[in-house]
Design an enzyme around this catalytic site. Structure first.
Site, PDB file in Angstrom:
ATOM      1  N   GLY A   1      35.834  32.422  36.769  1.00 46.15           N
ATOM      2  CA  GLY A   1      37.247  32.115  36.473  1.00 46.15           C
ATOM      3  C   GLY A   1      38.049  31.944  37.751  1.00 46.15           C
ATOM      4  O   GLY A   1      39.136  32.512  37.898  1.00 46.15           O
ATOM      5  N   ALA A   2      37.510  31.123  38.671  1.00 42.94           N
ATOM      6  CA  ALA A   2      38.112  31.026  40.012  1.00 42.94           C
ATOM      7  C   ALA A   2      38.987  29.795  40.190  1.00 42.94           C
ATOM      8  O   ALA A   2      39.428  29.519  41.305  1.00 42.94           O
ATOM      9  CB  ALA A   2      37.000  31.027  41.067  1.00 42.94           C
ATOM     10  N   ASN A   3      39.251  29.054  39.100  1.00 43.31           N
ATOM     11  CA  ASN A   3      40.026  27.823  39.281  1.00 43.31           C
ATOM     12  C   ASN A   3      41.540  28.062  39.295  1.00 43.31           C
ATOM     13  O   ASN A   3      42.301  27.166  39.621  1.00 43.31           O
ATOM     14  CB  ASN A   3      39.681  26.785  38.205  1.00 43.31           C
TER      15      ASN A   3
ATOM     16  N   GLY B   1      44.888  31.437  39.272  1.00 40.31           N
ATOM     17  CA  GLY B   1      45.283  32.848  39.237  1.00 40.31           C
ATOM     18  C   GLY B   1      44.598  33.731  40.262  1.00 40.31           C
ATOM     19  O   GLY B   1      44.362  33.330  41.418  1.00 40.31           O
ATOM     20  N   ILE B   2      44.286  34.951  39.836  1.00 34.12           N
ATOM     21  CA  ILE B   2      43.718  35.969  40.717  1.00 34.12           C
ATOM     22  C   ILE B   2      42.350  35.513  41.251  1.00 34.12           C
ATOM     23  O   ILE B   2      42.030  35.709  42.429  1.00 34.12           O
ATOM     24  CB  ILE B   2      43.582  37.296  39.931  1.00 34.12           C
ATOM     25  N   GLY B   3      41.565  34.888  40.374  1.00 34.83           N
ATOM     26  CA  GLY B   3      40.220  34.436  40.777  1.00 34.83           C
ATOM     27  C   GLY B   3      40.290  33.393  41.869  1.00 34.83           C
ATOM     28  O   GLY B   3      39.508  33.422  42.841  1.00 34.83           O
TER      29      GLY B   3
ATOM     30  N   SER C   1      41.856  46.404  33.789  1.00 38.99           N
ATOM     31  CA  SER C   1      43.314  46.466  33.693  1.00 38.99           C
ATOM     32  C   SER C   1      43.742  47.882  33.345  1.00 38.99           C
ATOM     33  O   SER C   1      42.989  48.618  32.684  1.00 38.99           O
ATOM     34  CB  SER C   1      43.812  45.512  32.603  1.00 38.99           C
TER      35      SER C   1
ATOM     36  N   TYR D   1      42.016  43.044  23.613  1.00 38.43           N
ATOM     37  CA  TYR D   1      42.129  42.951  25.076  1.00 38.43           C
ATOM     38  C   TYR D   1      41.937  44.331  25.716  1.00 38.43           C
ATOM     39  O   TYR D   1      41.161  44.480  26.662  1.00 38.43           O
ATOM     40  CB  TYR D   1      43.487  42.356  25.452  1.00 38.43           C
TER      41      TYR D   1
HETATM   42  N1  LIG Z   1      47.683  38.735  35.246  1.00 40.34           N
HETATM   43  C1  LIG Z   1      47.762  40.040  35.027  1.00 40.34           C
HETATM   44  O1  LIG Z   1      48.858  40.630  34.978  1.00 40.34           O
HETATM   45  C2  LIG Z   1      46.494  40.840  34.849  1.00 40.34           C
HETATM   46  C3  LIG Z   1      46.622  42.236  34.709  1.00 40.34           C
HETATM   47  C4  LIG Z   1      45.467  42.998  34.543  1.00 40.34           C
HETATM   48  C5  LIG Z   1      44.222  42.368  34.525  1.00 40.34           C
HETATM   49  N2  LIG Z   1      44.130  41.018  34.657  1.00 40.34           N
HETATM   50  C6  LIG Z   1      42.787  40.412  34.646  1.00 40.34           C
HETATM   51  O2  LIG Z   1      42.632  39.593  35.784  1.00 40.34           O
HETATM   52  C7  LIG Z   1      41.631  38.599  35.528  1.00 40.34           C
HETATM   53  C8  LIG Z   1      42.130  37.247  36.003  1.00 40.34           C
HETATM   54  O3  LIG Z   1      43.238  36.889  35.194  1.00 40.34           O
HETATM   55  P1  LIG Z   1      44.473  36.033  35.722  1.00 40.34           P
HETATM   56  O4  LIG Z   1      45.678  36.880  35.546  1.00 40.34           O
HETATM   57  O5  LIG Z   1      44.196  35.413  37.023  1.00 40.34           O
HETATM   58  O6  LIG Z   1      44.525  34.937  34.550  1.00 40.34           O
HETATM   59  P2  LIG Z   1      44.371  33.331  34.547  1.00 40.34           P
HETATM   60  O7  LIG Z   1      45.268  32.747  35.555  1.00 40.34           O
HETATM   61  O8  LIG Z   1      44.523  32.943  33.120  1.00 40.34           O
HETATM   62  O9  LIG Z   1      42.865  33.113  35.003  1.00 40.34           O
HETATM   63  C9  LIG Z   1      41.800  33.410  34.136  1.00 40.34           C
HETATM   64  C10 LIG Z   1      40.601  32.629  34.576  1.00 40.34           C
HETATM   65  O10 LIG Z   1      39.514  32.908  33.666  1.00 40.34           O
HETATM   66  C11 LIG Z   1      38.974  31.669  33.252  1.00 40.34           C
HETATM   67  N3  LIG Z   1      38.293  31.729  31.966  1.00 40.34           N
HETATM   68  C12 LIG Z   1      38.799  32.072  30.762  1.00 40.34           C
HETATM   69  N4  LIG Z   1      37.862  31.925  29.817  1.00 40.34           N
HETATM   70  C13 LIG Z   1      36.727  31.505  30.436  1.00 40.34           C
HETATM   71  C14 LIG Z   1      35.436  31.154  30.000  1.00 40.34           C
HETATM   72  N5  LIG Z   1      35.088  31.214  28.704  1.00 40.34           N
HETATM   73  N6  LIG Z   1      34.516  30.763  30.909  1.00 40.34           N
HETATM   74  C15 LIG Z   1      34.855  30.677  32.221  1.00 40.34           C
HETATM   75  N7  LIG Z   1      36.069  30.956  32.697  1.00 40.34           N
HETATM   76  C16 LIG Z   1      37.008  31.373  31.808  1.00 40.34           C
HETATM   77  C17 LIG Z   1      40.147  30.730  33.213  1.00 40.34           C
HETATM   78  O11 LIG Z   1      39.690  29.381  33.188  1.00 40.34           O
HETATM   79  P3  LIG Z   1      40.576  28.190  32.517  1.00 40.34           P
HETATM   80  O12 LIG Z   1      41.617  27.825  33.546  1.00 40.34           O
HETATM   81  O13 LIG Z   1      39.582  27.134  32.248  1.00 40.34           O
HETATM   82  O14 LIG Z   1      41.185  28.770  31.276  1.00 40.34           O
HETATM   83  C18 LIG Z   1      40.828  31.111  34.523  1.00 40.34           C
HETATM   84  O15 LIG Z   1      40.166  30.517  35.594  1.00 40.34           O
HETATM   85  C19 LIG Z   1      41.353  38.672  34.027  1.00 40.34           C
HETATM   86  O16 LIG Z   1      40.144  39.384  33.816  1.00 40.34           O
HETATM   87  C20 LIG Z   1      42.528  39.467  33.474  1.00 40.34           C
HETATM   88  O17 LIG Z   1      42.184  40.176  32.310  1.00 40.34           O
HETATM   89  C21 LIG Z   1      45.233  40.242  34.825  1.00 40.34           C
END
Ligand SMILES: NC(=O)c1ccc[n+]([C@@H]2O[C@H](COP(=O)([O-])OP(=O)(O)OC[C@H]3O[C@@H](n4cnc5c(N)ncnc54)[C@H](OP(=O)(O)O)[C@@H]3O)[C@@H](O)[C@H]2O)c1
Length: 325
Positions: free
Chosen positions: A48-50, A52-54, A177, A203
């Site tokens: 999921g590196a495209n 956000g955090i990744g 989380s 979640y």
């Molecule tokens: N943001 C917060 O406040 C927060 C807080 C606590 C924990 N987290 C955790 O941090 C991690 C990163 O989240 P983020 O906040 O950076 O969210 P994000 O911007 O939505 O990024 C999520 C990434 O996961 C990818 N993904 C989702 N479903 C997938 C699949 N089936 N196969 C491959 N890739 C997939 C998405 O790809 P697409 O672009 O193709 O959808 C995107 O690259 C997650 O595990 C989330 O639960 C986030």
């Protein structure tokens, strides 16, 4: 009338003072990874590196000269991310490999190709995640949040474990989380949410599973050179909020824009767990703001009996228990 104005102005002063105070507090507790470790010769996978955090995690590790594989489901977004990271870091060893982590068949295909093409794996960052999902099942019959956030990463890690052991000391970083604390009804006989499902609980439970998985992986990997870490990145501005219903934005918008971390800030604890020498000897622990934060992990997340049962359940449903792959 004068009195009313005085009360209103006093109230406004109190609200603004509180908001500024909260902002200062939030800024003060943000952790940053201060390690300058270079990763030349190391290979990293970030799911999921495209965005956000990744994305920010992958970019930082590329800046440290690692070969970075962006394991993503959307080819266009992933290739665009590769170009942006290459341009920003000058590192040409940044590549995309297709992975839909919600499909176990895709995980297996990813691993086969990875093992054919790559000779090492030093750091695996299990970051991909979804939130706010209505109940749905993948074509393989798993509930989407559970398989995306946890089960797919369980299989991925296990299929890559021999490579991680060969390249030890190596690290597995699981992005969890703080909401794992709110997990209830974590029942191994209903991980698919068929008996009862709630968007929030699905979640929370998946994020609890991330920590239990980390602890059991660490226990099973003692003396192998594979170290495991779980973390809460903070409340972060990212696309993870994309499924939040419009009505909820009334409450979310102000905190999101005023107080939430940027994705670059949110990536700091993932980077810390991936590279810092401070944690080189620690395995199985939970981190927040670039510090060990076991005091913020729930009692359930420390239940090693549950961790073992979850592992055995996951082995069974992914077919790991009965086959080589
Ligand atoms: N943001 C917060 O406040 C927060 C807080 C606590 C924990 N987290 C955790 O941090 C991690 C990163 O989240 P983020 O906040 O950076 O969210 P994000 O911007 O939505 O990024 C999520 C990434 O996961 C990818 N993904 C989702 N479903 C997938 C699949 N089936 N196969 C491959 N890739 C997939 C998405 O790809 P697409 O672009 O193709 O959808 C995107 O690259 C997650 O595990 C989330 O639960 C986030």
């Amino acid at each position: 009338m004068d009195t009313l104005w005085q009360v209103l102005i006093a109230l406004l002063v109190v609200v603004v003072t509180l908001m500024v105070g909260l902002k200062m507090y939030v800024e003060a507790i943000k952790g940053r990874c201060s390690s300058t470790r270079d990763l030349t010769g190391k290979v990293v996978v970030v799911t999921g590196a495209n965005t956000g955090i990744g994305f920010c995690t992958a970019e930082n590790l590329a800046l440290r000269n690692a070969r970075v594989i962006l394991a993503c489901r959307n080819e266009k977004k992933a290739k665009d991310a590769v170009q942006r990271i290459r341009a920003a870091t000058g590192n040409k060893e940044v590549v995309y490999q297709h992975l839909d982590i919600s499909l176990l068949s895709s995980v297996r295909t990813f691993v086969k190709q990875f093992l054919l093409e790559e000779s090492r794996l030093d750091i695996l960052i299990n970051n991909a995640g979804v939130a706010g999902m209505q109940f749905s099942k993948t074509e393989e019959g798993f509930e989407t949040t559970f398989v995306t956030n946890y089960l797919g990463h369980f299989l991925l890690t296990n299929l890559l474990l021999d490579k991680l052991k060969q390249c030890g000391p190596s690290r597995v970083v699981n992005v969890s989380s703080m909401v794992h604390n709110w997990s209830k009804k974590f029942h191994l006989d209903d991980m698919n949410g068929e008996k009862s499902y709630s968007i929030q609980l699905a979640y929370y439970n998946s994020k609890l599973a991330n920590i239990l998985f980390t602890r059991e992986l660490a226990r099973r990997s003692q003396e192998t050179g594979v170290m495991a870490y779980s973390l809460h990145p903070g409340a972060v501005q990212s696309e993870v909020w994309r499924n939040v219903p419009r009505l909820h934005w009334v409450f979310l918008a102000i905190p999101l824009y005023l107080y939430f971390k940027t994705s670059e800030e949110g990536a700091q604890t993932s980077i810390y767990c991936a590279v810092s020498e401070d944690v080189a000897e620690e395995s199985g622990k939970y981190y927040v703001d670039c510090r060990q934060a076991e005091d913020q992990a729930s009692d359930t997340s420390r239940d090693m009996g549950l961790a073992r049962k979850l592992w055995e359940y996951s082995e069974r449903v992914t077919g790991l228990a009965t086959s080589d792959n």
